[in-house]
Design a protein around this motif. Sequence first.
Motif, PDB file in Angstrom:
ATOM      1  N   VAL A   1       0.849  -1.204   0.000  1.00  0.00           N
ATOM      2  CA  VAL A   1       0.000   0.000   0.000  1.00  0.00           C
ATOM      3  C   VAL A   1       0.882   1.251   0.000  1.00  0.00           C
ATOM      4  O   VAL A   1       0.646   2.195  -0.765  1.00  0.00           O
ATOM      5  CB  VAL A   1      -0.948  -0.017   1.220  1.00  0.00           C
ATOM      6  N   GLN A   2       1.913   1.251   0.844  1.00  0.00           N
ATOM      7  CA  GLN A   2       2.806   2.411   0.873  1.00  0.00           C
ATOM      8  C   GLN A   2       3.602   2.523  -0.420  1.00  0.00           C
ATOM      9  O   GLN A   2       3.922   3.626  -0.860  1.00  0.00           O
ATOM     10  CB  GLN A   2       3.724   2.348   2.101  1.00  0.00           C
ATOM     11  N   GLY A   3       3.856   1.379  -1.077  1.00  0.00           N
ATOM     12  CA  GLY A   3       4.517   1.403  -2.380  1.00  0.00           C
ATOM     13  C   GLY A   3       3.671   2.110  -3.424  1.00  0.00           C
ATOM     14  O   GLY A   3       4.184   2.827  -4.283  1.00  0.00           O
ATOM     15  N   TRP A   4       2.353   1.941  -3.341  1.00  0.00           N
ATOM     16  CA  TRP A   4       1.416   2.626  -4.252  1.00  0.00           C
ATOM     17  C   TRP A   4       1.410   4.128  -3.992  1.00  0.00           C
ATOM     18  O   TRP A   4       1.360   4.927  -4.916  1.00  0.00           O
ATOM     19  CB  TRP A   4       0.028   2.035  -4.084  1.00  0.00           C
ATOM     20  N   LEU A   5       1.473   4.501  -2.695  1.00  0.00           N
ATOM     21  CA  LEU A   5       1.406   5.930  -2.346  1.00  0.00           C
ATOM     22  C   LEU A   5       2.748   6.629  -2.564  1.00  0.00           C
ATOM     23  O   LEU A   5       2.816   7.855  -2.576  1.00  0.00           O
ATOM     24  CB  LEU A   5       0.976   6.098  -0.879  1.00  0.00           C
ATOM     25  N   ASP A   6       3.832   5.839  -2.730  1.00  0.00           N
ATOM     26  CA  ASP A   6       5.174   6.413  -2.814  1.00  0.00           C
ATOM     27  C   ASP A   6       5.513   6.787  -4.254  1.00  0.00           C
ATOM     28  O   ASP A   6       6.325   6.133  -4.905  1.00  0.00           O
ATOM     29  CB  ASP A   6       6.196   5.399  -2.276  1.00  0.00           C
ATOM     30  N   ILE A   7       4.891   7.873  -4.723  1.00  0.00           N
ATOM     31  CA  ILE A   7       5.107   8.249  -6.123  1.00  0.00           C
ATOM     32  C   ILE A   7       6.513   8.803  -6.355  1.00  0.00           C
ATOM     33  O   ILE A   7       6.992   8.847  -7.477  1.00  0.00           O
ATOM     34  CB  ILE A   7       4.040   9.265  -6.607  1.00  0.00           C
ATOM     35  N   ALA A   8       7.210   9.204  -5.261  1.00  0.00           N
ATOM     36  CA  ALA A   8       8.581   9.714  -5.401  1.00  0.00           C
ATOM     37  C   ALA A   8       9.610   8.603  -5.226  1.00  0.00           C
ATOM     38  O   ALA A   8      10.802   8.832  -5.357  1.00  0.00           O
ATOM     39  CB  ALA A   8       8.840  10.817  -4.384  1.00  0.00           C
ATOM     40  N   GLY A   9       9.148   7.373  -4.934  1.00  0.00           N
ATOM     41  CA  GLY A   9      10.082   6.271  -4.686  1.00  0.00           C
ATOM     42  C   GLY A   9       9.887   5.147  -5.684  1.00  0.00           C
ATOM     43  O   GLY A   9       9.682   5.393  -6.880  1.00  0.00           O
ATOM     44  N   ASP A  10       9.930   3.897  -5.193  1.00  0.00           N
ATOM     45  CA  ASP A  10       9.778   2.724  -6.041  1.00  0.00           C
ATOM     46  C   ASP A  10       8.285   2.401  -6.145  1.00  0.00           C
ATOM     47  O   ASP A  10       7.743   1.628  -5.376  1.00  0.00           O
ATOM     48  CB  ASP A  10      10.559   1.557  -5.408  1.00  0.00           C
ATOM     49  N   TRP A  11       7.597   3.038  -7.111  1.00  0.00           N
ATOM     50  CA  TRP A  11       6.136   3.008  -7.182  1.00  0.00           C
ATOM     51  C   TRP A  11       5.598   1.619  -7.535  1.00  0.00           C
ATOM     52  O   TRP A  11       6.107   0.963  -8.437  1.00  0.00           O
ATOM     53  CB  TRP A  11       5.645   4.037  -8.200  1.00  0.00           C
ATOM     54  N   ASP A  12       4.573   1.174  -6.800  1.00  0.00           N
ATOM     55  CA  ASP A  12       3.969  -0.145  -6.990  1.00  0.00           C
ATOM     56  C   ASP A  12       2.525   0.034  -7.480  1.00  0.00           C
ATOM     57  O   ASP A  12       1.680   0.536  -6.748  1.00  0.00           O
ATOM     58  CB  ASP A  12       3.989  -0.893  -5.645  1.00  0.00           C
ATOM     59  N   PRO A  13       2.235  -0.373  -8.744  1.00  0.00           N
ATOM     60  CA  PRO A  13       0.900  -0.091  -9.298  1.00  0.00           C
ATOM     61  C   PRO A  13      -0.198  -1.072  -8.885  1.00  0.00           C
ATOM     62  O   PRO A  13      -1.341  -0.934  -9.322  1.00  0.00           O
ATOM     63  CB  PRO A  13       1.145  -0.176 -10.818  1.00  0.00           C
ATOM     64  N   THR A  14       0.120  -2.073  -8.020  1.00  0.00           N
ATOM     65  CA  THR A  14      -0.848  -3.145  -7.751  1.00  0.00           C
ATOM     66  C   THR A  14      -2.214  -2.626  -7.314  1.00  0.00           C
ATOM     67  O   THR A  14      -3.252  -3.150  -7.721  1.00  0.00           O
ATOM     68  CB  THR A  14      -0.303  -4.092  -6.658  1.00  0.00           C
ATOM     69  N   LEU A  15      -2.219  -1.581  -6.458  1.00  0.00           N
ATOM     70  CA  LEU A  15      -3.485  -1.120  -5.903  1.00  0.00           C
ATOM     71  C   LEU A  15      -4.484  -0.693  -6.978  1.00  0.00           C
ATOM     72  O   LEU A  15      -5.693  -0.842  -6.813  1.00  0.00           O
ATOM     73  CB  LEU A  15      -3.239   0.025  -4.912  1.00  0.00           C
ATOM     74  N   ALA A  16      -3.984  -0.202  -8.107  1.00  0.00           N
ATOM     75  CA  ALA A  16      -4.879   0.202  -9.197  1.00  0.00           C
ATOM     76  C   ALA A  16      -5.640  -1.013  -9.737  1.00  0.00           C
ATOM     77  O   ALA A  16      -6.827  -0.912 -10.079  1.00  0.00           O
ATOM     78  CB  ALA A  16      -4.087   0.871 -10.313  1.00  0.00           C
ATOM     79  N   PHE A  17      -4.974  -2.176  -9.807  1.00  0.00           N
ATOM     80  CA  PHE A  17      -5.644  -3.391 -10.279  1.00  0.00           C
ATOM     81  C   PHE A  17      -6.676  -3.875  -9.263  1.00  0.00           C
ATOM     82  O   PHE A  17      -7.746  -4.352  -9.625  1.00  0.00           O
ATOM     83  CB  PHE A  17      -4.611  -4.489 -10.564  1.00  0.00           C
TER      84      PHE A  17
ATOM     85  N   GLY B   1      -3.916  12.927   0.071  1.00  0.00           N
ATOM     86  CA  GLY B   1      -3.441  13.039   1.455  1.00  0.00           C
ATOM     87  C   GLY B   1      -2.472  11.924   1.807  1.00  0.00           C
ATOM     88  O   GLY B   1      -1.457  12.145   2.478  1.00  0.00           O
ATOM     89  N   GLY B   2      -2.762  10.711   1.332  1.00  0.00           N
ATOM     90  CA  GLY B   2      -1.903   9.565   1.622  1.00  0.00           C
ATOM     91  C   GLY B   2      -0.546   9.698   0.957  1.00  0.00           C
ATOM     92  O   GLY B   2       0.496   9.423   1.564  1.00  0.00           O
ATOM     93  N   ALA B   3      -0.531  10.140  -0.308  1.00  0.00           N
ATOM     94  CA  ALA B   3       0.736  10.304  -1.023  1.00  0.00           C
ATOM     95  C   ALA B   3       1.576  11.405  -0.378  1.00  0.00           C
ATOM     96  O   ALA B   3       2.790  11.257  -0.195  1.00  0.00           O
ATOM     97  CB  ALA B   3       0.464  10.629  -2.499  1.00  0.00           C
ATOM     98  N   LEU B   4       0.899  12.500   0.032  1.00  0.00           N
ATOM     99  CA  LEU B   4       1.611  13.613   0.677  1.00  0.00           C
ATOM    100  C   LEU B   4       2.166  13.174   2.033  1.00  0.00           C
ATOM    101  O   LEU B   4       3.326  13.440   2.369  1.00  0.00           O
ATOM    102  CB  LEU B   4       0.646  14.797   0.849  1.00  0.00           C
ATOM    103  N   SER B   5       1.336  12.467   2.811  1.00  0.00           N
ATOM    104  CA  SER B   5       1.751  11.993   4.130  1.00  0.00           C
ATOM    105  C   SER B   5       2.951  11.054   4.006  1.00  0.00           C
ATOM    106  O   SER B   5       3.947  11.184   4.734  1.00  0.00           O
ATOM    107  CB  SER B   5       0.560  11.288   4.790  1.00  0.00           C
ATOM    108  N   LEU B   6       2.880  10.113   3.054  1.00  0.00           N
ATOM    109  CA  LEU B   6       3.988   9.183   2.885  1.00  0.00           C
ATOM    110  C   LEU B   6       5.258   9.921   2.465  1.00  0.00           C
ATOM    111  O   LEU B   6       6.349   9.653   2.968  1.00  0.00           O
ATOM    112  CB  LEU B   6       3.649   8.114   1.850  1.00  0.00           C
ATOM    113  N   PHE B   7       5.099  10.898   1.571  1.00  0.00           N
ATOM    114  CA  PHE B   7       6.262  11.665   1.118  1.00  0.00           C
ATOM    115  C   PHE B   7       6.922  12.380   2.300  1.00  0.00           C
ATOM    116  O   PHE B   7       8.136  12.314   2.491  1.00  0.00           O
ATOM    117  CB  PHE B   7       5.851  12.682   0.042  1.00  0.00           C
TER     118      PHE B   7
END
Lengths: 146, 146
Positions: free
Chosen positions: A29-45, B131-137
């Motif tokens: 879940v945090q991988g999905w939210l981490d758009i500045a890091g190693d982004w994980d698209p699973t949550l979209a599926f 909010g989640g993406a900002l919080s994680l960042f």
Amino acid sequence: MLRMILAAAAGGLFGAGLLVSGMTDTARVQGWLDIAGDWDPTLAFVLGGAVLTMAVAWRIAARQHRALLGGPLPGPPPQQIDRDLIGGSLMFGAGWGLAGLCPGPATAALGFGGAASAVFMLAMLAGMAATPALRRWLDRTLPARG
Amino acid sequence: MEQDWIRGLIGGVMIGAAAAMYLLFNGRIMGASGILGGVVDGSARGSRRAENLAFLAGLVAVPALLVLSGLIPREAAQTHLSSNPAVLVAAGLLVGIGTRLANGCTSGHGVCGISRLSRRGLVATATYLAGGALSLFVFRHVFGVI
């Protein structure tokens, strides 16, 4: 009794789906939210599969007058975008990003998630129990609803 | 990695099917925060309370049984949850209060709301995702606490 059995079955299927999809794994879940890091698209599926399936159910429900076990079906959704919807969703997002758990997966992980999962759950339930009083306080001090 | 999105899609369809069952059989919207919150703040009474409790029993028991029986391997059921109690308590409170103020979380506003193009569901989901993406960042890349 049949209503209880169907409710438990729906809860069980929800829990199995959360586990299979990986939503009880906070790293995913945090991988999905981490758009500045190693982004994980699973949550979209996961969300896509759930939304498309549920969209079919809403179309079926629209042609029915009552639930299959009796009783009314939900009415049209409310429309107002207000302080509580935006403020609450921002707070929820902040906590979701911080720990990687939302209420469904937190509950589903309770049986195998150990002490950390129990601590998160207790804090979440305390927050839920406190919300009606908090909402009354907000209404007195920040009367900006709707 | 390819298996991740296939598992995500399968799990997502299971989640959608659970929401569809709860809607079409019981006439209820499958929102985890509403189901939990209605039980802890006492706002769900009578058959709603009983069905909520049955739903929660299934939601806790089925994933626990899948893991304990070995049907889902232990390695696939890691939560990777923080072991820092301050993170767990703060996140739990934010998720508990936020979802109850906003009257929904990822399952209610996300799965059930978006699938019927509810304005509140779409706005809430956009807000907690941002909010989640900002919080994680902030917590990961600025403060480095997670």
